[in-house]
Design a protein around this motif. Structure first.
Motif, short mmCIF file in Angstrom:
data_model
loop_
_atom_site.label_atom_id
_atom_site.label_comp_id
_atom_site.label_asym_id
_atom_site.label_seq_id
_atom_site.Cartn_x
_atom_site.Cartn_y
_atom_site.Cartn_z
N PHE A 121 66.01 69.71 -24.80
CA PHE A 121 65.83 69.40 -26.22
C PHE A 121 66.87 70.12 -27.07
O PHE A 121 67.40 69.54 -28.02
CB PHE A 121 64.43 69.79 -26.67
CG PHE A 121 63.37 68.75 -26.40
CD1 PHE A 121 62.48 68.36 -27.40
CD2 PHE A 121 63.23 68.16 -25.15
CE1 PHE A 121 61.50 67.41 -27.17
CE2 PHE A 121 62.26 67.21 -24.91
CZ PHE A 121 61.39 66.83 -25.91
N ARG A 148 65.78 67.28 -19.60
CA ARG A 148 64.96 67.35 -20.82
C ARG A 148 65.33 68.58 -21.67
O ARG A 148 64.48 69.36 -22.08
CB ARG A 148 63.47 67.32 -20.49
CG ARG A 148 63.03 65.99 -19.88
CD ARG A 148 61.52 65.87 -19.81
NE ARG A 148 60.87 65.91 -21.10
CZ ARG A 148 60.84 64.89 -21.97
NH1 ARG A 148 61.44 63.74 -21.68
NH2 ARG A 148 60.21 65.00 -23.13
N ASP A 191 61.13 67.30 -32.69
CA ASP A 191 60.72 67.24 -31.28
C ASP A 191 60.25 65.83 -30.91
O ASP A 191 60.52 65.34 -29.81
CB ASP A 191 59.61 68.26 -30.99
CG ASP A 191 60.14 69.67 -30.87
OD1 ASP A 191 61.36 69.85 -30.68
OD2 ASP A 191 59.33 70.62 -30.96
N ILE A 192 59.55 65.18 -31.83
CA ILE A 192 59.09 63.81 -31.58
C ILE A 192 60.30 62.87 -31.44
O ILE A 192 60.35 62.03 -30.54
CB ILE A 192 58.17 63.34 -32.71
CG1 ILE A 192 56.85 64.10 -32.66
CG2 ILE A 192 57.91 61.84 -32.61
CD1 ILE A 192 55.93 63.85 -33.85
N ASN A 231 62.18 63.54 -28.14
CA ASN A 231 61.42 62.98 -27.03
C ASN A 231 61.67 61.47 -26.91
O ASN A 231 61.81 60.93 -25.80
CB ASN A 231 59.92 63.24 -27.22
CG ASN A 231 59.10 62.81 -26.03
OD1 ASN A 231 59.22 63.37 -24.94
ND2 ASN A 231 58.26 61.81 -26.22
N LYS A 255 64.08 58.84 -23.83
CA LYS A 255 63.55 57.70 -23.09
C LYS A 255 64.63 56.66 -22.77
O LYS A 255 64.38 55.71 -22.04
CB LYS A 255 62.42 57.03 -23.88
CG LYS A 255 61.17 57.89 -24.02
CD LYS A 255 60.09 57.15 -24.80
CE LYS A 255 58.81 57.97 -24.92
NZ LYS A 255 57.75 57.23 -25.64
#
Length: 295
Positions: A173, A171, A196-197, A200, A204
């Motif tokens: 980022f 993760r 950031d959204i 994220n 996935k």
């Protein structure tokens, strides 16, 4: 903050497709995202066009909040899921917009289920002969005479695959943002909260190797692309095709958009956007809106 609720639809092949929906227009617009992405990338576009269309933005199988119960073997496999989604929601036909990898999915849908696609919009789309992956030398420079297209080789790609998989697992980022800033958001970056959204959502993804392999083997022309023969599916696409491409695209060179326009001939209309990269709809939203409203 996310603008639209995520819905889920069970498909007849037992996959579950997540999607966002907005609008009440008579015309239906179906949005298909690209690799390392999901439907959330389309939220601003959905907000802009909710007056004109009823809009469905899907998460392809293996992305976002959709399931991934079977391994994708080809870009055409994704189009099967999109077709089953349209059947499940009783969507008879739609204007279908595909971004990047999603352009390949949209082309296969238009070829294999022509009754489902009224208009085809290819936005910074993968080329008709797929995405070329190369071996790398000891300095991580591509060896242009050595193409990679088999899954076992792509799984070991030291530049486009392994570092991304590591970032997903950890993760990381910042790493993903650095990648996107260098090749996709090279002209403009989202604000920190939105970024950031998006990252994220990117993390996935569960099918990166399968997607890259499918892109390397994608070819709807009648010619060999250097590794695989073409399917000839381009002949099955009879609807109007609108090709929208950023001139500064570092992922899919604009020359491939010009090539696609030549292949489609009278069926195709090409728009080249100045000061736009691989995310042209985000780089120059006003110009993109003007084109989409005219189609």
């Amino acid at each position: 903050m996310e603008k639209f609720e995520v819905h889920k639809q069970i498909l007849s092949n037992n996959e579950v497709m997540a999607y966002r929906k907005v609008g009440s227009g008579k015309e239906i617009l179906l949005l298909i995202h690209g690799n390392q992405s999901s439907s959330i990338f389309y939220e601003d576009l959905m907000d802009t066009f909710k007056d004109k269309y009823t809009i469905y933005a899907i998460d392809l199988i293996g992305f976002g909040d959709s399931s991934y119960n079977r391994e994708i073997q080809s870009i055409a496999d994704f189009s099967v899921d999109v077709y089953l989604f349209m059947e499940a929601l009783e969507i008879k036909s739609a204007t279908v917009l595909g971004w990047s990898t999603g352009g390949g999915v949209a082309m296969e849908l238009a070829a294999l289920h022509p009754d489902k696609v009224k208009k085809l919009i290819l936005m910074d789309s993968v080329g008709l002969k797929g995405y070329f992956i190369y071996k790398y030398d000891e300095n991580f420079q591509p060896i242009l005479s050595q193409r990679v297209y088999k899954k076992e080789d792509i799984a070991q790609d030291p530049v486009s695959v392994l570092p991304i998989l590591k970032a997903f697992k950890e993760r990381d980022f910042d790493f993903i943002k650095n990648v996107w800033n260098s090749i996709i958001f090279n002209l403009n970056q989202p604000d920190e909260e939105k970024y950031d959204i998006l990252v994220n959502a990117i993390m996935k993804q569960r099918n990166l190797v399968d997607v890259v392999t499918s892109l390397a083997q994608f070819n709807i022309t009648h010619e060999n692309n250097g590794v695989v023969d073409g399917s000839g599916h381009i002949d099955l696409i009879q609807c109007p095709v609108y090709i929208i491409h950023g001139k500064e695209d570092l992922v899919v060179n604009v020359e491939l958009a010009k090539e696609a326009a030549r292949y489609f001939g009278d069926r195709g209309t090409l728009y080249i956007l100045e000061n736009a990269g691989h995310a042209s709809f985000m780089d120059v939203p006003d110009e993109f809106e003007k084109i989409l409203r005219s189609i």
